[in-house]
Design an enzyme around this catalytic site. Sequence first.
Site, PDB file in Angstrom:
ATOM      1  N   ASP A  14       0.774  -1.223  -0.092  1.00  0.00           N
ATOM      2  CA  ASP A  14       0.056   0.086   0.074  1.00  0.00           C
ATOM      3  C   ASP A  14       0.901   1.379  -0.002  1.00  0.00           C
ATOM      4  O   ASP A  14       1.021   1.881   0.917  1.00  0.00           O
ATOM      5  CB  ASP A  14      -0.784  -0.061   1.280  1.00  0.00           C
ATOM      6  CG  ASP A  14      -2.005  -1.190   1.001  1.00  0.00           C
ATOM      7  OD1 ASP A  14      -2.256  -1.328   0.145  1.00  0.00           O
ATOM      8  OD2 ASP A  14      -2.402  -1.564   2.206  1.00  0.00           O
ATOM      9  N   ASP A  63      -6.311  -7.206  -4.383  1.00  0.00           N
ATOM     10  CA  ASP A  63      -7.385  -6.647  -3.409  1.00  0.00           C
ATOM     11  C   ASP A  63      -7.968  -5.336  -4.294  1.00  0.00           C
ATOM     12  O   ASP A  63      -8.060  -4.278  -3.843  1.00  0.00           O
ATOM     13  CB  ASP A  63      -6.808  -5.967  -2.508  1.00  0.00           C
ATOM     14  CG  ASP A  63      -7.719  -5.879  -1.206  1.00  0.00           C
ATOM     15  OD1 ASP A  63      -9.104  -6.460  -1.234  1.00  0.00           O
ATOM     16  OD2 ASP A  63      -7.469  -5.107  -0.107  1.00  0.00           O
ATOM     17  N   LEU A  64      -8.909  -5.750  -5.265  1.00  0.00           N
ATOM     18  CA  LEU A  64      -9.710  -4.624  -5.847  1.00  0.00           C
ATOM     19  C   LEU A  64     -11.038  -4.508  -5.430  1.00  0.00           C
ATOM     20  O   LEU A  64     -11.764  -3.384  -6.040  1.00  0.00           O
ATOM     21  CB  LEU A  64      -9.635  -5.024  -7.481  1.00  0.00           C
ATOM     22  CG  LEU A  64      -8.351  -5.260  -8.092  1.00  0.00           C
ATOM     23  CD1 LEU A  64      -8.517  -5.693  -9.627  1.00  0.00           C
ATOM     24  CD2 LEU A  64      -7.516  -4.102  -8.053  1.00  0.00           C
ATOM     25  N   LYS A  65     -11.597  -5.513  -4.738  1.00  0.00           N
ATOM     26  CA  LYS A  65     -13.082  -5.411  -4.127  1.00  0.00           C
ATOM     27  C   LYS A  65     -14.166  -4.903  -5.218  1.00  0.00           C
ATOM     28  O   LYS A  65     -14.908  -3.802  -5.094  1.00  0.00           O
ATOM     29  CB  LYS A  65     -13.204  -4.324  -2.836  1.00  0.00           C
ATOM     30  CG  LYS A  65     -12.127  -4.653  -1.803  1.00  0.00           C
ATOM     31  CD  LYS A  65     -12.164  -3.668  -0.665  1.00  0.00           C
ATOM     32  CE  LYS A  65     -11.099  -3.881   0.734  1.00  0.00           C
ATOM     33  NZ  LYS A  65      -9.756  -3.838   0.202  1.00  0.00           N
ATOM     34  N   LEU A  66     -14.334  -5.554  -6.122  1.00  0.00           N
ATOM     35  CA  LEU A  66     -15.230  -5.235  -7.324  1.00  0.00           C
ATOM     36  C   LEU A  66     -16.585  -5.371  -6.716  1.00  0.00           C
ATOM     37  O   LEU A  66     -17.208  -6.019  -6.063  1.00  0.00           O
ATOM     38  CB  LEU A  66     -14.866  -6.253  -8.485  1.00  0.00           C
ATOM     39  CG  LEU A  66     -13.746  -6.571  -8.930  1.00  0.00           C
ATOM     40  CD1 LEU A  66     -13.775  -7.676 -10.104  1.00  0.00           C
ATOM     41  CD2 LEU A  66     -13.038  -5.198  -9.580  1.00  0.00           C
ATOM     42  N   LEU A  67     -17.232  -4.068  -7.323  1.00  0.00           N
ATOM     43  CA  LEU A  67     -18.821  -4.157  -6.974  1.00  0.00           C
ATOM     44  C   LEU A  67     -19.382  -3.265  -8.025  1.00  0.00           C
ATOM     45  O   LEU A  67     -19.128  -1.895  -8.208  1.00  0.00           O
ATOM     46  CB  LEU A  67     -18.939  -3.421  -5.603  1.00  0.00           C
ATOM     47  CG  LEU A  67     -20.378  -3.110  -5.266  1.00  0.00           C
ATOM     48  CD1 LEU A  67     -21.256  -4.488  -5.220  1.00  0.00           C
ATOM     49  CD2 LEU A  67     -20.423  -2.257  -3.847  1.00  0.00           C
ATOM     50  N   ASP A  68     -20.127  -4.095  -8.905  1.00  0.00           N
ATOM     51  CA  ASP A  68     -20.758  -3.347  -9.951  1.00  0.00           C
ATOM     52  C   ASP A  68     -21.813  -3.940 -10.510  1.00  0.00           C
ATOM     53  O   ASP A  68     -22.135  -5.226  -9.894  1.00  0.00           O
ATOM     54  CB  ASP A  68     -19.683  -3.198 -11.160  1.00  0.00           C
ATOM     55  CG  ASP A  68     -19.834  -1.883 -11.982  1.00  0.00           C
ATOM     56  OD1 ASP A  68     -21.222  -1.663 -12.507  1.00  0.00           O
ATOM     57  OD2 ASP A  68     -18.927  -1.158 -12.317  1.00  0.00           O
ATOM     58  N   ILE A  69     -22.174  -3.900 -11.637  1.00  0.00           N
ATOM     59  CA  ILE A  69     -23.428  -4.569 -12.177  1.00  0.00           C
ATOM     60  C   ILE A  69     -22.945  -5.934 -12.687  1.00  0.00           C
ATOM     61  O   ILE A  69     -21.813  -6.172 -12.828  1.00  0.00           O
ATOM     62  CB  ILE A  69     -24.327  -3.881 -13.499  1.00  0.00           C
ATOM     63  CG1 ILE A  69     -23.133  -3.724 -14.482  1.00  0.00           C
ATOM     64  CG2 ILE A  69     -24.724  -2.731 -12.907  1.00  0.00           C
ATOM     65  CD1 ILE A  69     -23.788  -3.131 -16.063  1.00  0.00           C
ATOM     66  N   ASP A  70     -23.629  -6.940 -12.772  1.00  0.00           N
ATOM     67  CA  ASP A  70     -23.328  -8.490 -13.070  1.00  0.00           C
ATOM     68  C   ASP A  70     -22.582  -8.812 -14.168  1.00  0.00           C
ATOM     69  O   ASP A  70     -21.326  -9.194 -14.258  1.00  0.00           O
ATOM     70  CB  ASP A  70     -24.368  -9.173 -13.183  1.00  0.00           C
ATOM     71  CG  ASP A  70     -25.555  -9.353 -12.001  1.00  0.00           C
ATOM     72  OD1 ASP A  70     -25.332  -8.881 -10.892  1.00  0.00           O
ATOM     73  OD2 ASP A  70     -26.501 -10.077 -12.043  1.00  0.00           O
ATOM     74  N   ASN A  71     -22.610  -7.987 -15.337  1.00  0.00           N
ATOM     75  CA  ASN A  71     -22.010  -8.310 -16.364  1.00  0.00           C
ATOM     76  C   ASN A  71     -20.565  -7.599 -16.506  1.00  0.00           C
ATOM     77  O   ASN A  71     -19.659  -8.211 -16.869  1.00  0.00           O
ATOM     78  CB  ASN A  71     -22.662  -7.712 -17.752  1.00  0.00           C
ATOM     79  CG  ASN A  71     -22.120  -7.860 -18.919  1.00  0.00           C
ATOM     80  OD1 ASN A  71     -22.022  -8.953 -19.737  1.00  0.00           O
ATOM     81  ND2 ASN A  71     -21.638  -6.683 -19.540  1.00  0.00           N
ATOM     82  N   ARG A 209       1.155  -2.195   8.076  1.00  0.00           N
ATOM     83  CA  ARG A 209       2.019  -1.283   8.780  1.00  0.00           C
ATOM     84  C   ARG A 209       3.161  -1.823   9.822  1.00  0.00           C
ATOM     85  O   ARG A 209       4.325  -1.302   9.828  1.00  0.00           O
ATOM     86  CB  ARG A 209       1.101  -0.020   9.446  1.00  0.00           C
ATOM     87  CG  ARG A 209       0.726   0.904   8.479  1.00  0.00           C
ATOM     88  CD  ARG A 209      -0.438   1.806   8.967  1.00  0.00           C
ATOM     89  NE  ARG A 209      -1.694   1.173   8.569  1.00  0.00           N
ATOM     90  CZ  ARG A 209      -2.914   1.765   8.799  1.00  0.00           C
ATOM     91  NH1 ARG A 209      -2.856   2.830   9.291  1.00  0.00           N
ATOM     92  NH2 ARG A 209      -3.972   0.922   8.602  1.00  0.00           N
TER      93      ARG A 209
END
Length: 235
Positions: A14, A63-71, A209
């Site tokens: 990070d 570690d992209l934590k994807l969150l969007d529409i399904d497609n 850290r």
Amino acid sequence: MSISPRDRLIVPLDVPSVDDARRIIDDLGDSVSFYKIGYQLGYAGGFELAQQLIQDGKDVFMDLKLLDIDNTVEKGVGSIKTMGAKFLTVHAYPKVMRAAVAGRGDSDLQLLGVTVLTSMDDEDLDAAGYRMTAAELVAKRAADARAAGMDGIVCSAQEAQSMRAIVGPDMAIVTPGIRPIGSDAGDQKRIMTPARAIAVGADYLVVGRPILGAPSRSDMAKSIIDDIAVALGKR
């Protein structure tokens, strides 16, 4: 899981630049085999660095934590799976996880559902409109992750033991918010020591850290790996 203590420690890169990340990697040398790359470095050349680390025999956690529409999630995971990373995170919403599993297909990429961020507590969730405690929401999302066919979850080590009963023996439990004794908690609210986290059932520990800020990063990493080994022997 037959995983060596060294391979259970994940160090997050990070930092704002690839040069900064390379200095950390050089400092840690062979003491660390697993690195996490998130938004900060990802948008500053971290995707190319990830591929180089994989070529060098290191494991990489995107570690992209994807969150969007399904497609969008399905197609995004379909692109990421070609990188050769070991882990990829998506937020543990049922539709998102099912889309991610479809995008992953039969590749070796392992998908982790992020339950509740370790920087959040019950008060934070209440302010965000959730009418349940952090423990209750983690449990719900862990059950949803198992039902969706995910490979593991990300949760606080404080919840690891109770989540094992929900996800079963084969799903990975990855725990951030790990702080060796005497370390500053920083912005983490649900924290635990490395040995205790392993003892209660965590499979992988994300430690940032305390390692990155240590006078000798490699010595701190080795100390944590030693703690992991001792805890595994008692588990």
